[in-house]
Design a protein around this motif. Sequence first.
Motif, short mmCIF file in Angstrom:
data_model
loop_
_atom_site.label_atom_id
_atom_site.label_comp_id
_atom_site.label_asym_id
_atom_site.label_seq_id
_atom_site.Cartn_x
_atom_site.Cartn_y
_atom_site.Cartn_z
N LEU A 93 0.85 -1.19 0.00
CA LEU A 93 0.00 0.00 0.00
C LEU A 93 0.89 1.24 0.00
CD1 LEU A 93 -2.94 0.97 0.12
CD2 LEU A 93 -2.70 1.06 2.60
N GLY A 94 0.72 2.10 -1.00
CA GLY A 94 1.53 3.30 -1.14
C GLY A 94 2.75 3.12 -2.04
N MET A 95 3.05 1.89 -2.43
CA MET A 95 4.21 1.60 -3.25
C MET A 95 4.04 2.17 -4.67
SD MET A 95 5.68 -2.14 -4.36
CE MET A 95 5.92 -2.62 -2.66
N ILE A 96 5.11 2.70 -5.22
CA ILE A 96 5.10 3.19 -6.60
C ILE A 96 5.39 2.01 -7.52
CG2 ILE A 96 6.22 4.70 -8.27
CD1 ILE A 96 6.65 6.63 -5.88
N LEU A 97 4.45 1.76 -8.45
CA LEU A 97 4.58 0.64 -9.39
C LEU A 97 4.92 1.10 -10.80
CD1 LEU A 97 1.45 -1.51 -8.44
CD2 LEU A 97 3.76 -1.67 -7.53
N LEU A 98 4.52 2.31 -11.17
CA LEU A 98 4.69 2.81 -12.53
C LEU A 98 5.54 4.08 -12.50
CD1 LEU A 98 0.93 2.63 -13.58
CD2 LEU A 98 2.72 1.13 -14.45
N GLU A 99 6.53 4.17 -13.42
CA GLU A 99 7.32 5.39 -13.52
C GLU A 99 8.18 5.37 -14.78
OE1 GLU A 99 10.52 5.94 -10.66
OE2 GLU A 99 10.54 3.80 -10.26
N GLY A 100 8.76 6.53 -15.11
CA GLY A 100 9.75 6.62 -16.18
C GLY A 100 9.20 6.63 -17.60
N ILE A 113 7.04 -0.96 -15.01
CA ILE A 113 5.99 -1.40 -14.09
C ILE A 113 6.58 -2.49 -13.21
CG2 ILE A 113 5.04 -3.03 -15.79
CD1 ILE A 113 2.25 -2.45 -14.45
N TYR A 114 6.39 -2.33 -11.91
CA TYR A 114 6.86 -3.32 -10.94
C TYR A 114 5.70 -4.22 -10.57
CZ TYR A 114 8.54 -5.38 -6.61
OH TYR A 114 8.89 -6.28 -5.63
#
Length: 183
Positions: A93-100, A113-114
Amino acid sequence: MVEISVLGIVGAVTLLSAANIETIKTSEIQNNGPQAVFGQWFTPNHDSIIDIYDCGNRTPCGRVAWIEPDPKGDMGAKDVHNQDESLRERPILGMILLEGFEKSDAGWQNGSIYNPENGKTYRSHLKVLEQGQLQVKGCIGLICKGLKWDPVPQKISATLKKNGPSQEDHVERLAENRGSTQP
């Protein structure tokens, strides 16, 4: 006009309930270019909500805004499959999964995507479909697998925003994640 029925959340982080069904029309979904990916989206099984927001540089980042509680009502699932053992105790909960991501004519590409279910990170593409769903692709090399995420109704989204972490918390977590080997 196409209608999508999705389950509502009563309160900030309560169980999804079939008794509280909200119907939204795809015409209500903001679909005006690349920023249309910004907002809150149910993952395919509706067991989590991902909040996609501006990372601070007009590109999308996505964090876990809600996860379905376990049978005891606990939403404290940990990142137990992370390849970096030092990160296995952090909450999902709160984790960043998408970026860049980079903007393209077809949406957003070359991001990452993680997947906390297996602890792996994949190259990713995002695109809002005509039906109002978000197509999320995870890729290894030239092979991509796409999933469709449903938009979260405004009523639920407002509740999560009111009771969830602030935008500053998200940017701070992004900075923390960039300092690690895994998102």
